[in-house]
Write an enzyme that holds these catalytic residues in place. Sequence first.
Site, PDB file in Angstrom:
ATOM      1  N   HIS A 352       0.791  -1.230   0.000  1.00  0.00           N
ATOM      2  CA  HIS A 352       0.000   0.000   0.000  1.00  0.00           C
ATOM      3  C   HIS A 352       0.815   1.267   0.000  1.00  0.00           C
ATOM      4  O   HIS A 352       0.249   2.351   0.027  1.00  0.00           O
ATOM      5  CB  HIS A 352      -0.913   0.056   1.233  1.00  0.00           C
ATOM      6  CG  HIS A 352      -2.130  -0.788   1.130  1.00  0.00           C
ATOM      7  ND1 HIS A 352      -3.280  -0.368   0.509  1.00  0.00           N
ATOM      8  CD2 HIS A 352      -2.382  -2.041   1.565  1.00  0.00           C
ATOM      9  CE1 HIS A 352      -4.195  -1.320   0.572  1.00  0.00           C
ATOM     10  NE2 HIS A 352      -3.670  -2.354   1.210  1.00  0.00           N
ATOM     11  N   LYS A 532      -9.345  13.793   3.791  1.00  0.00           N
ATOM     12  CA  LYS A 532      -8.446  12.648   3.851  1.00  0.00           C
ATOM     13  C   LYS A 532      -7.527  12.877   5.033  1.00  0.00           C
ATOM     14  O   LYS A 532      -7.523  13.969   5.610  1.00  0.00           O
ATOM     15  CB  LYS A 532      -7.628  12.524   2.567  1.00  0.00           C
ATOM     16  CG  LYS A 532      -7.031  13.870   2.085  1.00  0.00           C
ATOM     17  CD  LYS A 532      -6.295  13.758   0.764  1.00  0.00           C
ATOM     18  CE  LYS A 532      -7.202  13.658  -0.431  1.00  0.00           C
ATOM     19  NZ  LYS A 532      -7.102  12.414  -1.162  1.00  0.00           N
ATOM     20  N   ARG A 533      -6.736  11.873   5.421  1.00  0.00           N
ATOM     21  CA  ARG A 533      -5.781  12.116   6.498  1.00  0.00           C
ATOM     22  C   ARG A 533      -4.890  13.311   6.151  1.00  0.00           C
ATOM     23  O   ARG A 533      -4.608  13.567   4.981  1.00  0.00           O
ATOM     24  CB  ARG A 533      -4.912  10.860   6.727  1.00  0.00           C
ATOM     25  CG  ARG A 533      -5.631   9.778   7.482  1.00  0.00           C
ATOM     26  CD  ARG A 533      -6.152  10.223   8.828  1.00  0.00           C
ATOM     27  NE  ARG A 533      -5.099  10.307   9.808  1.00  0.00           N
ATOM     28  CZ  ARG A 533      -4.826   9.363  10.703  1.00  0.00           C
ATOM     29  NH1 ARG A 533      -5.563   8.265  10.769  1.00  0.00           N
ATOM     30  NH2 ARG A 533      -3.843   9.505  11.565  1.00  0.00           N
ATOM     31  N   LYS A 538       0.005  14.536   0.938  1.00  0.00           N
ATOM     32  CA  LYS A 538      -1.325  14.803   0.387  1.00  0.00           C
ATOM     33  C   LYS A 538      -1.530  16.294   0.104  1.00  0.00           C
ATOM     34  O   LYS A 538      -2.471  16.690  -0.563  1.00  0.00           O
ATOM     35  CB  LYS A 538      -2.401  14.263   1.337  1.00  0.00           C
ATOM     36  CG  LYS A 538      -2.438  12.724   1.409  1.00  0.00           C
ATOM     37  CD  LYS A 538      -3.483  12.236   2.402  1.00  0.00           C
ATOM     38  CE  LYS A 538      -3.541  10.727   2.565  1.00  0.00           C
ATOM     39  NZ  LYS A 538      -4.384  10.064   1.555  1.00  0.00           N
ATOM     40  N   THR A 640      -8.795   6.198  -2.615  1.00  0.00           N
ATOM     41  CA  THR A 640     -10.140   5.681  -2.870  1.00  0.00           C
ATOM     42  C   THR A 640     -11.151   6.806  -2.718  1.00  0.00           C
ATOM     43  O   THR A 640     -12.223   6.753  -3.308  1.00  0.00           O
ATOM     44  CB  THR A 640     -10.511   4.532  -1.908  1.00  0.00           C
ATOM     45  OG1 THR A 640     -10.221   4.952  -0.565  1.00  0.00           O
ATOM     46  CG2 THR A 640      -9.746   3.273  -2.250  1.00  0.00           C
ATOM     47  N   LYS A 644     -14.791   7.886  -4.886  1.00  0.00           N
ATOM     48  CA  LYS A 644     -16.105   8.216  -4.311  1.00  0.00           C
ATOM     49  C   LYS A 644     -16.618   9.532  -4.890  1.00  0.00           C
ATOM     50  O   LYS A 644     -17.795   9.666  -5.221  1.00  0.00           O
ATOM     51  CB  LYS A 644     -16.008   8.333  -2.782  1.00  0.00           C
ATOM     52  CG  LYS A 644     -15.506   7.086  -2.072  1.00  0.00           C
ATOM     53  CD  LYS A 644     -15.156   7.418  -0.605  1.00  0.00           C
ATOM     54  CE  LYS A 644     -14.305   6.330   0.022  1.00  0.00           C
ATOM     55  NZ  LYS A 644     -13.669   6.766   1.291  1.00  0.00           N
TER      56      LYS A 644
END
Length: 796
Positions: A352, A532-533, A538, A640, A644
């Site tokens: 991952h 998101k985290r 990110k 992911t 969505k």
Amino acid sequence: MTPLLSAQTLQDRILHHLTYTQGHDPECASRSDWRRSVSLTIRDLIVEPWLSADRAARAQRAKRVYYLSMEFLIGRILGDAIINLGLDEAMDRAFDQLGLDKREILDDEPDAALGNGGLGRLAACFMESLASLNLPAFGYGIRYEHGLFRQSFEAGQQVEQAEDWLEQGNPWEIRRADDSYLIGFKGHVRDIDGHMVWHPEEQVVARAYDMPVIGWNGAWANTLRLWAGHAATPFDLHRFNAGEHVAAAESEILARTLSRVLYPDDSSEAGKELRLKQEFFLTSAALQDILHRFLAEYDDLDLLPQKVAIQLNDTHPAIAGPELIRLLMDDHGLAFDHACDLARGVLNYTNHTLLPEALERWSTWLMGRVLPRHMQIIQMIDEDHRNTSGRPDHIAIVRDDQVHMGELAFVMAGRVNGVSALHTDLVKSTVFGDLHRLHPDRILNQTNGVTPRRWLRLANPALSGLLDDSIGPHWTADLNRLNALEPMAADAAFLDRLRAAKRANKVRLSDGMLRELGVVADPDAIFDVQVKRIHEYKRQLLNILEAIALWRRIHDDPNGDWTPRVKIFGGKAAPGYWLAKTIIHLINDVAATINNDPATSKFLQIAYPANYNVSMAERLIPAADLSEQISTAGKEASGTGNMKFTMNGALTIGTLDGANVEIREHVGAENFFLFGLRADEVGAVMATPGHARAAIEANDDLRNALQMIAEGRFSGGRPDPYFALLDRSWNDDPFLVASDFGDYFDSQRQVDRAFRDHRQWDRMAALNIARSGYFSSDRTIRGYVDDIWRIKAIAP
Ligand SMILES: *Cc1c(COP(=O)(O)O)cnc(C)c1O
């Protein structure tokens, strides 16, 4: 298919549970009393398909898949179970007849937050898809007493509180007093005539708690089996009677620490003895259970690869290799080579992450002390691999006094997979480059997916209703059918309804944000969402810097023709991740300043609702116009969340990273806002000295934004909380925020322009939905079935 129950029957059963299971008078029952009664009523309806699924799997001597994961980020269960059973309408009537507000009842359920983020949510989507596809499967995890912490903000800073989802009991679980196994730790290994015997110094009992997972249409249910730690020795009555009341309970307290808390570390190595023990606790309990079930049905261990497939969700359960070999050798008398072959015949591993700080390693000292027999077996595996493959020493499992769990998982797996096409290519060329050359057939790709039942049908009833009306309901089980929408992207009546559905979701969210945060969000503004985290890769920092730069431009020209925008953030930082917490603080500080500027407030608002979790995602994503997927290329394995949003008709602004690449290919480059460096360009920029400084000095918007932070414009004139962040931005910037800023800012202005053309925007949104079928986790699971597990669906 569940027999369609009448609302009256449902109502009777709910009242029955309220009275006889819970012992409450309907006159004075609380909301959670009702919610548990409703849940038990629904659970009863799942038990039938659950038992018959197990019966069918046994009768057909079916091969089963076992999904081992330290995380299952499930969220709420009740609403999802109701739609999968096809009981939404009957339940609506039952709620009405009982005088209950459905929304209030559903919202009363605490999220099952047994995971941090994407990896745990993937496991939950997979469990749902496995059941929806009638595939015989078990999920194995840990029944953490405290799931992911609850986040709140104090003076703009993240504060963590213990989460307590089991406080009022969990109506979905069934405790299996008979299904328990001894798990050992530490101690020593004795060689008795060549037979190794491990004498653990500590032992705990792993006890099973089962939760049924019902699939779409209610035909099939699998088991999510969660393990809880209990004392192996009975309560010490002698010590208690001698007055040592606390000491008497010591062994129970120690055993329970194993399943006490979820590690809130998203992607960094948790170098803690307790974490290693938790991983072994899950893995050993699962493997003992798998062998127990197998031996109840078969007596020949050589059949294992024909009857059992095990998937390791990341390296967290990678001790499965040595543990399975240990059980086969030490308990069942197999030779090492034989045990090793069987283990490789059943085990598979999903990678991952490529982030070096997230690759698990344990010191040989810790491994040898906590799991002495496993340390021996790991050395045997490593030596055997060197002898059979000629692997060089720099990719040994044990090197530099550390056990490398990635290499261990790879060497013991029949198949290794990445989670998006780009990520899998990078797995082959970077982390496992040398291993890939030695075993060129082992790595394959399975791009992630998400379940359309939860993420579309449950989360977005407005859009689901429109889809049902337009193309019929079968998209729910076969998401590629959304293709049938393509021609409607040119149909004005359809686009009007699509816009109305999105607007209704935005109004609902806007009302909530006003009520809960005091943020005034105009439903006609762009709802620009990044949830998101919080992690440097990110790049929430890039997003908030863009907000500052935009604000400054609007401020300088308040009568300009600006496109109103509401930026919405959501996400938690790992408690020890100091820089991520600084970014949260900055977002909240900037929001407080910008939201209160009367000159710009109608054009730009920032909302950061605290405690992002699955149920918040279900509210935010259907209301989004714009999905922020802006990680540094090469860093996000798949994502992911991105999928969505696409399904729910948000357009993406994103880099060519993870599954963004495939999303863009599917929806079409003209329906995606692309910006930024590519993965193959990132390395060269990173290696250029002074890259951040040069990029900042070349971009006025960015330089001014950083300058305003440095002047304390968002922090009451005191910039000191942000010194370290600024220093890193100018001098280090390992995730290339500065290098990508200009392109990102320009791309956002394209978004502004595109959004003003309603027809065109809606058309693009419609095409995003129509072409999102590939991102169903049903497709992902079929890929695992065909390429890795080789199991068969069963007609119930
Ligand atoms: C989907 C989801 C994630 C993963 O989001 P990414 O954007 O892929 O990181 C994390 N948390 C929750 C609650 C989710 O629903």
